[in-house]
Design an enzyme around this catalytic site. Structure first.
Site, PDB file in Angstrom:
ATOM      1  N   ASP A  23      34.725  44.270  35.595  1.00  0.00           N
ATOM      2  CA  ASP A  23      34.962  42.262  35.523  1.00  0.00           C
ATOM      3  C   ASP A  23      35.929  42.178  34.601  1.00  0.00           C
ATOM      4  O   ASP A  23      36.374  42.249  34.045  1.00  0.00           O
ATOM      5  CB  ASP A  23      33.134  42.267  35.478  1.00  0.00           C
ATOM      6  CG  ASP A  23      34.161  40.228  35.467  1.00  0.00           C
ATOM      7  OD1 ASP A  23      34.020  40.078  36.390  1.00  0.00           O
ATOM      8  OD2 ASP A  23      34.158  39.182  34.801  1.00  0.00           O
ATOM      9  N   GLU A  48      38.626  45.089  38.358  1.00  0.00           N
ATOM     10  CA  GLU A  48      39.192  44.530  38.612  1.00  0.00           C
ATOM     11  C   GLU A  48      40.458  43.748  37.355  1.00  0.00           C
ATOM     12  O   GLU A  48      40.441  43.397  36.946  1.00  0.00           O
ATOM     13  CB  GLU A  48      37.952  43.134  38.779  1.00  0.00           C
ATOM     14  CG  GLU A  48      38.714  41.935  39.376  1.00  0.00           C
ATOM     15  CD  GLU A  48      37.660  40.632  39.039  1.00  0.00           C
ATOM     16  OE1 GLU A  48      37.106  39.119  40.143  1.00  0.00           O
ATOM     17  OE2 GLU A  48      36.912  40.283  38.008  1.00  0.00           O
TER      18      GLU A  48
END
Length: 707
Positions: free
Chosen positions: A354, A391
Site C-alpha cells: 500500500d 501501489e
C-alpha cells in the site's frame, strides 16, 4: 553471557525456527538477544526488544485478556540484559498463550524525537498475535490489546507455495470479513478466516487463481482510548502490529486462536489451487501524529520508527498522520523479518504494498533512485518465489506508475484503469491509449526491462466505485461516512447513462449491464495480470459510495443473493476467466512487437480500423479491432484471436481484415448478446462469416477465436 559450547542465534532476520538451548543447562543461563519478539522455548519464553534510548525496560505479564493491570512485572537489568541496543530476558515456566506488554523509561523530549512514557503499555513490534481490546483507564494511560506468546507449530499437511507464474494469474481482491459477514452468506463462521474456507467452492468455480486480501495485519477496531468510534475501521489500513493476523477475523475468543485459523484458511485455499496475496501497509501506523496515542513504536524508539521534522513533529506522506521510516536500517530489518515471517510461517504467496512510493523515500522523506528497501525486497532470497506488487503512489504527490522500480516489481496500473474507463465512457482520443493498455502497457514497463505481467490491470478496486456503481453513478455519494461528502475521489471517469443510481428504465439497465460486460471482457482480454474486485462479477453495489472505508455493514458486505439474481453476469465472468486461462495468446510473457516470429507467420499483433484495413490512429474515434497471433508460442492451445470494440453511441459495422479471412473463426465473446450466448470459453460459439460485415451494437465488444 552465553554458556560455553552453546549454539547462538545467528540468523537474525531469517524468520526461521531457531535451534533451542540444550535442556541440560539451567534455562536462565540462556539469554540470547536474537531474534526479536517473544520466543517460545521448552523451559519458558525469551523476550527481545529494540530500544536505543530507553534507560529501563520491563515486561508486563497479565493473567487475563481484560485485566487492566499486570499480574507480574519483570524488570530487565541494563547491565546483564542489554546487548547493544537490544534488551533481552528469559522468563522460565511461561507457555504459549502468555499475555504481555513492554514498558520502558527514557527521555520525553519531543523536539528531539523522544516520546518515552514510563506508564505506557507497549505492544511488541514483533508480536505474533494480539488479544482483547483497548481498555479505558481513569489514569489516562492507554491500555492496548495484549500481546500473545505464540507457538508457530502447525500441521501444514505437506502444503507449500503454489508458485504460479504471475503471467498466468487472475487476482480476486477481497475483504476477509466482508466476504461472509452478511447473513445472506449462510456461513457457520461469518466474517472470519474460517468463513472464507466455506466459500472456496465459489472461488474455484469463478476460476480466479489468487485472492488478494485487504489488510489482515492487526489494526484497532475501536478508538484507542477504549471508547466506541462513530466510524468503524472496516478496511484495516491502520496497522498496529505487522506480524499478527487480525484478531477480529477469528472465530471464538481464544487468545492467539487467529494464528491457527489463518493458517487453516491458507492451507485450504492452496489445496484448491488458489494463492494468497496480502495487502500490507508499511507506510504508517495507527499511533497517528503528535496528538495521537502512544502504545507501541512511539514509546520504544519514536525517532527511529517514524519520519520526523526538525522540531520533532511527524512528516505525513501517508495522509494518516505519520510516516514509517522504512529506509532506516532498523525498520528495514523489521520489514524483512515481517515479510519472511508471513512467507515462512503462513505460506503467503505474495504481497501488495500500500502507498509503496513511501518505500522509495529516504530517511529525510526524499524520493531516491534505487531505494535500498525496494531493491532488497526484490532480491531477498526467501522472497524469491513470492509476488511483489506496488501501489506506486503516495498521499504526498508521488506518482511512480511505470517508474517505481525494475526487476521483479509489478504495479497496480492506474493508467490502465483510467484509460479503459474513459474509452468505454466514449471519451474522444482514447482509442490509441486503449490499444496500448490492451497490449500490456509497454510504454510504462518495457524500458525498465519488465514484462506485460508486471502490469496489474484493474478497472475497479476497493478504493473507489464498484463495477455496478461505475456504470450507475456520476457523482460520489459518501454522506454516510460522516465527512459531508468531502472524502473520496472526485475524478472517477464514471457515467450513469441517464439516471443517477438505480432505475427501472429498461434501456438504461440494459446498457449498464453491457458496459459492465465490456469492462470485464477488456480486463480478461488484455495482456498483463487482471484483478477483479470481490462482488463485481455479480454487480455488488455500495450505493454510490466510493470510499466505504468505514462501512462495516451491508454497504460493503458481499450480498450472496446477487449470485442468483445476477447469475448471467457471473456466468459471463466465469467464461471470460476460463477463456483467458485456456488461451495463451491473451497472457504472453513478453511484449508484443507487431512483427511475426518467423517468416510466413502473421504479426503477433496487428491493429485495424472498421474497414478491415490498417488503422489510421489520427482518424479513429470510438472503434478498434486487432488480431493476435500465436506466432512464437509453443503451447498447443494457442490460437489466433480477433477482437472488435466500439464505444460510440450508434451501431458500427466492421469488416474482417483480409489477412485472416481464410481462418475458421467462432464467436467467443459478444457483450451485447444475451446469456448464454454472450460468452463461450471453448471454440463452440457461432461461426463467423468473414465475407460479411459484422455489426456491433453501440458500446459493444466481440471476440472471435480461431477454431
Amino acid at each position: 553471557m552465553l554458556a560455553q559450547g552453546t549454539t547462538p542465534y545467528i540468523a537474525r532476520s531469517s524468520g526461521l525456527v531457531m535451534p533451542k538451548p540444550p535442556k541440560s543447562h539451567p534455562p536462565l543461563q540462556f539469554s540470547y538477544p536474537l531474534p526479536y519478539g517473544a520466543i517460545l522455548r521448552d523451559e519458558g519464553v525469551q523476550f527481545v526488544v529494540f530500544s536505543k534510548n530507553a534507560t529501563a525496560m520491563r515486561v508486563l505479564l497479565y493473567s487475563g485478556v481484560d485485566d487492566p493491570e499486570p499480574s507480574r512485572l519483570i524488570e530487565l537489568n541494563p547491565d546483564t540484559d542489554r546487548w547493544g541496543d537490544l534488551w533481552s530476558v528469559f522468563v522460565p515456566e511461561l507457555e504459549a498463550g502468555t499475555l504481555y506488554h513492554f514498558q520502558c523509561d527514557g527521555p520525553f523530549e519531543p523536539e528531539r524525537g523522544h516520546r518515552f512514557d514510563p506508564h505506557a503499555r507497549l505492544i511488541d513490534p514483533f508480536a505474533k498475535a494480539l488479544a482483547g481490546k483497548f481498555l479505558p483507564g481513569a489514569d489516562g494511560v492507554v491500555r492496548p490489546p495484549k500481546c500473545v506468546v505464540v507457538d508457530d507449530h502447525f500441521d501444514w499437511q505437506g502444503d507449500r507455495h503454489l508458485k504460479r507464474p504471475l503471467s498466468e494469474t487472475v487476482i480476486y481482491e477481497m475483504h476477509v470479513r466482508g466476504f461472509t459477514q452478511s447473513p445472506t452468506a449462510g456461513s457457520d463462521a461469518p466474517g472470519s478466516y474460517l468463513g472464507v474456507i466455506d466459500k472456496i467452492p465459489y472461488l474455484k468455480s469463478l476460476g480466479v487463481t489468487a485472492v488478494e486480501l485487504m489488510p489482515v495485519h492487526e489494526y484497532p477496531t475501536e478508538e484507542t482510548d477504549g471508547s466506541r468510534t462513530k466510524r468503524a475501521n472496516y478496511w484495516g489500513y491502520d496497522p498496529m502490529a505487522f506480524f499478527a493476523p487480525h484478531r477480529g477475523y477469528q472465530l471464538g475468543d481464544e487468545p492467539g486462536g487467529q494464528v491457527k485459523q489463518f493458517k487453516q484458511m491458507v492451507r485450504e485455499l492452496h489445496a484448491a489451487g488458489i494463492e494468497v496475496i496480502l495487502d500490507v501497509v508499511f507506510n504508517h501506523t495507527s499511533e497517528g501524529n503528535e496528538h495521537g496515542p502512544t502504545f507501541s513504536f512511539k514509546g520504544l524508539e519514536n525517532s527511529v520508527y517514524y519520519m520526523l521534522t526538525q522540531d520533532g513533529s511527524y512528516k505525513n506522506y501517508s495522509g494518516c498522520g505519520n510516516t514509517v521510516n522504512s529506509n532506516h536500517p532498523i525498520v528495514r530489518e523489521m520489514i524483512f523479518n515481517c515479510l519472511r515471517h508471513w512467507v515462512y510461517n503462513y505460506h503467503i504467496d505474495g504481497f501488495r504494498f500500500d502507498l509503496a512510493s513511501i518505500l522509495s523515500r529516504n530517511r529525510n522523506g526524499d524520493l531516491v533512485p534505487n531505494p535500498p528497501l525496494v531493491e532488497n525486497i526484490a532480491e531477498d532470497p526467501m522472497l524469491s518465489d513470492t509476488k511483489i506488487i506496488a501501489e506506486a503512489w503516495d498521499a504526498a504527490g508521488a506518482y511512480q506508475v511505470g517508474s517505481f522500480a525494475s526487476g521483479r516489481w509489478a504495479e497496480w496500473n492506474g493508467a490502465y484503469r483510467d484509460n479503459v474507463r474513459r474509452y468505454w465512457r466514449g471519451d474522444l482520443g482514447m482509442t490509441g491509449p486503449m490499444a496500448t493498455r490492451l497490449a500490456g502497457s509497454s510504454d510504462l514497463y518495457q524500458a525498465s526491462g519488465r514484462q506485460p505481467y508486471h502490469s496489474i490491470n484493474f478497472v475497479t478496486s476497493h478504493d473507489g466505485y464498484t463495477l455496478n456503481d461505475l456504470v450507475s453513478y456520476e457523482r460520489k455519494h459518501n454522506l454516510a461516512n460522516g465527512e459531508d461528502n468531502r472524502d473520496g475521489d472526485n475524478n472517477n471517469y464514471a457515467a450513469n447513462y441517464g439516471v443517477e443510481g438505480p432505475t427501472r428504465r429498461l434501456p438504461i439497465r440494459k446498457l449498464r449491464r453491457r458496459q459492465a460486460k465490456n469492462f470485464i471482457a477488456t480486463l480478461m482480454l488484455s495482456q498483463g495480470v487482471p484483478m477483479l474486485v470481490s462482488g463485481d462479477e455479480v454487480l455488488r453495489t455500495q450505493r454510490g459510495n466510493n470510499n466505504a472505508y468505514c462501512q462495516d455493514n451491508a454497504v460493503s458486505w458481499f450480498d450472496w443473493r446477487l449470485v442468483e439474481r445476477n447469475a448471467d453476469l457471473l456466468r459471463f465472468t466465469q467464461q471470460l476467466i476460463a477463456l483467458r486461462l485456456h488461451q495463451p495468446v491473451l497472457r504472453r510473457a513478453d511484449f508484443l512487437t507487431g512483427a511475426p516470429h518467423k517468416q510466413g507467420d502473421l504479426p503477433d499483433v496487428a491493429w485495424f480500423g472498421v474497414d478491415g484495413k490498417a488503422i489510421d490512429w489520427h482518424r479513429t474515434f470510438h472503434s478498434l479491432s486487432c488480431v493476435l497471433s500465436p506466432t512464437g508460442l509453443k503451447d498447443e492451445h494457442a490460437r489466433h484471436v480477433l477482437v472488435m470494440m466500439h464505444s460510440g453511441g450508434q451501431p458500427q459495422p466492421f469488416r474482417v481484415p483480409k489477412t485472416v479471412t481464410g481462418l475458421n473463426w467462432r464467436l467467443a465473446v459478444d457483450t451485447a448478446g444475451e446469456s448464454p450466448n454472450d460468452a463461450f470459453a471453448e471454440s463452440v460459439g457461432p461461426k463467423l462469416d468473414t465475407s460479411a460485415q459484422v455489426l456491433l451494437e453501440h458500446h459493444a465488444m466481440r471476440c472471435y477465436i480461431e477454431a
